[in-house]
Design a protein around this motif. Sequence first.
Motif, mmCIF file in Angstrom:
data_model
loop_
_atom_site.group_PDB
_atom_site.id
_atom_site.type_symbol
_atom_site.label_atom_id
_atom_site.label_comp_id
_atom_site.label_asym_id
_atom_site.label_seq_id
_atom_site.Cartn_x
_atom_site.Cartn_y
_atom_site.Cartn_z
ATOM 1 N N VAL A 149 1.009 -1.057 0.081
ATOM 2 C CA VAL A 149 -0.136 -0.012 -0.088
ATOM 3 C C VAL A 149 0.811 1.606 -0.117
ATOM 4 N N ILE A 150 1.849 1.377 0.853
ATOM 5 C CA ILE A 150 2.605 2.525 0.991
ATOM 6 C C ILE A 150 3.780 2.576 -0.013
ATOM 7 N N MET A 151 4.197 1.726 -0.353
ATOM 8 C CA MET A 151 5.470 1.889 -1.468
ATOM 9 C C MET A 151 4.809 1.720 -2.862
ATOM 10 N N GLN A 152 3.985 0.632 -2.924
ATOM 11 C CA GLN A 152 3.760 0.364 -4.391
ATOM 12 C C GLN A 152 2.358 0.894 -4.673
ATOM 13 N N GLY A 153 1.552 1.596 -3.845
ATOM 14 C CA GLY A 153 0.142 2.193 -4.142
ATOM 15 C C GLY A 153 -0.808 1.262 -4.566
ATOM 16 N N LEU A 154 -0.817 -0.141 -3.849
ATOM 17 C CA LEU A 154 -1.967 -1.098 -4.371
ATOM 18 C C LEU A 154 -2.827 -0.836 -3.247
ATOM 19 N N GLY A 155 -4.046 -1.497 -3.603
ATOM 20 C CA GLY A 155 -5.028 -1.620 -2.749
ATOM 21 C C GLY A 155 -5.609 -0.444 -1.941
ATOM 22 N N LEU A 156 -5.404 0.821 -2.822
ATOM 23 C CA LEU A 156 -5.893 2.184 -1.958
ATOM 24 C C LEU A 156 -7.160 2.288 -1.618
ATOM 25 N N PRO B 295 -6.083 -4.032 -8.105
ATOM 26 C CA PRO B 295 -4.440 -4.263 -8.675
ATOM 27 C C PRO B 295 -3.722 -5.313 -7.487
ATOM 28 N N LYS C 278 -2.526 -7.665 -9.826
ATOM 29 C CA LYS C 278 -1.331 -6.976 -10.674
ATOM 30 C C LYS C 278 -0.124 -7.792 -11.297
ATOM 31 N N ALA D 238 1.807 7.596 4.723
ATOM 32 C CA ALA D 238 2.717 7.237 3.886
ATOM 33 C C ALA D 238 3.748 7.872 4.022
ATOM 34 N N ARG E 209 7.487 6.305 4.828
ATOM 35 C CA ARG E 209 8.468 6.269 3.882
ATOM 36 C C ARG E 209 9.749 7.219 4.853
#
Lengths: 217, 204
Positions: free
Chosen positions: A28-35, A120, A124, A195, A199
Motif C-alpha cells: 500500500v505505502i510503497m507500491q500504491g496497491l489496494g488504496l 491491482p 497486478k 505514507a 517512507r
Amino acid sequence: MRDDRIRYFAKNMDRLSRRDRVFLNNPVIMQGLGLAPVVIPATTLGNAFILAVGVALLLTPTRMIATFIGQRTGSFLARAVTYALTAGVVYIGVGYIIDYLFGTGALAVGIYLPLLVLEPLIIKRYESPKRERLITSFKKGVITTIGFCLVLFLMAGLRELLALGTLGGIEILRVSLLPMASMPAGGFILLGLVASLWRGLVNTFKKNISLGVKNLQ
Amino acid sequence: MSLVMQNLGTFMVYALAAMFVQNAVFTRGFGVSRLTKLVADSAVDSMTFCALLSLINVLCAPMSYFVNQFLLQPAFWYRNYVRPLAFTVCALIAFAAVFLVIALLNLPNKKDLLAVLPLATLNCAVLGPMLITANQNYNFAQTMGFALGSGLGYAFAVIIVTEGQRKMNSRSVPAVFRGLPINLIYIGILALAIYSLTGHRVAI
C-alpha cells in the motif's frame, strides 16, 4: 543494532527492498496497491476485519491458481484474462464464506468486497512476464496479505479513533477529534500523511544501515 | 417523443452526476491505485488510457444491465457471489471487441493501444460502476448515463491530478511527501471540494 545484523542488512538491502512486503516495500505505502479499500470503507476496525478476511481468502489462492494455469499460457493478454477470471471464480467461495461469517455485517463494506476481484493488489501480478514457482506464489501471496492488512488495520484504527473516538467499538475519547476522517477525503489525506511518515522511517532505516557500515569499516 | 426526451434527460443527469458529484475517483476511490501510477508514468499516455476506459465502460454497461436483469434475478441466492465474475466476463467481451477493432483498423499507434487495453479493462473503475448500477437497480438509461459519466469522470480526475503534478514535483515539497503521499493528499483535498459540492456522504 548488532554488527552482524548491520552487515546482513547492508549486504541484502536491494533484495530486501524488493522482496519485503511488510515494511521496506509495503504494497500500500510503497507500491500504491489496494488504496480503494483502505481509503473508503476502512473506517472502523470491524470493517477492516471483514476486508482483511476477504483479502486473505482471495489473494493467495488467486495468485497460486493463476500461477499454475499461467505456466501453460505465456502471453500478457492470456495472463491478464487468467488472473481476472481466477479472481472472479475464487470470489464465489469467498463471498459465501464472508456471508456465512459476518451475515448482514458484511454490508458495511458494500461493493468494496466484490470490487477486490479487479483490485491491482490481487491481480497486478499478471503485468509481470517473470514466471514464478507455486511455492513462491504462496509465500508472496501470504506476505503481501500481511503487509496489506497491517496498513489496513493501522488506517482503520486511526480513522475510527479520530472520527468516532472509539477503537473496535470501545470508547477511548469522549470527543470526536476529526469527523472528516471517516470520509473519503479524510481517508486520502490521512493515508498520505501515514505514507510520508512510513517512507521517512524507511529512509532513516536505510541511512542508519549505510552509516553503520561506514562506522564498521 | 416525450419518452425519448425523458430518457435522454435521465441519461444526461446520470452522466453529469457520475462525472462530477459522484466522481469515481474522488468520492469512491475507484481505480485510484492505477491513477497514481498513471500520472507518474510518462510511458503510458493518460488520455489514451482514459479514452479506452470510457469506451470499455460504455460497452460493458448494456451487457451488465441485461446480465443483471435476466441472468442474475433476485430469486437466485447466489447472485451476489457470481456477480463480480459475470461482470468481469462482460468486461472481457468488451475488451475482445475493442481489441479486434484496433487490430483490424491497423492504426499507427496500434501497439501502444493494445498494450494499454488490458490495464484499462481490468480496472476497478470499470467493475465499480457496473456493481453500483446493479446494486441500485438503475434502469437502462440510468445505467448508460452512469457508465459514460464514470469513464469521463475518471478522465477528469486524471487531468486534474496530472496538472497538479507540476506543482507537486517542486523542490518546496519535502522529500518524504514526494510521489504517492503528496498525490494522496492532493486527491483528498479535491475529494473535499467534491464533498462541499454534494454536501453528503456517498453510500457505499
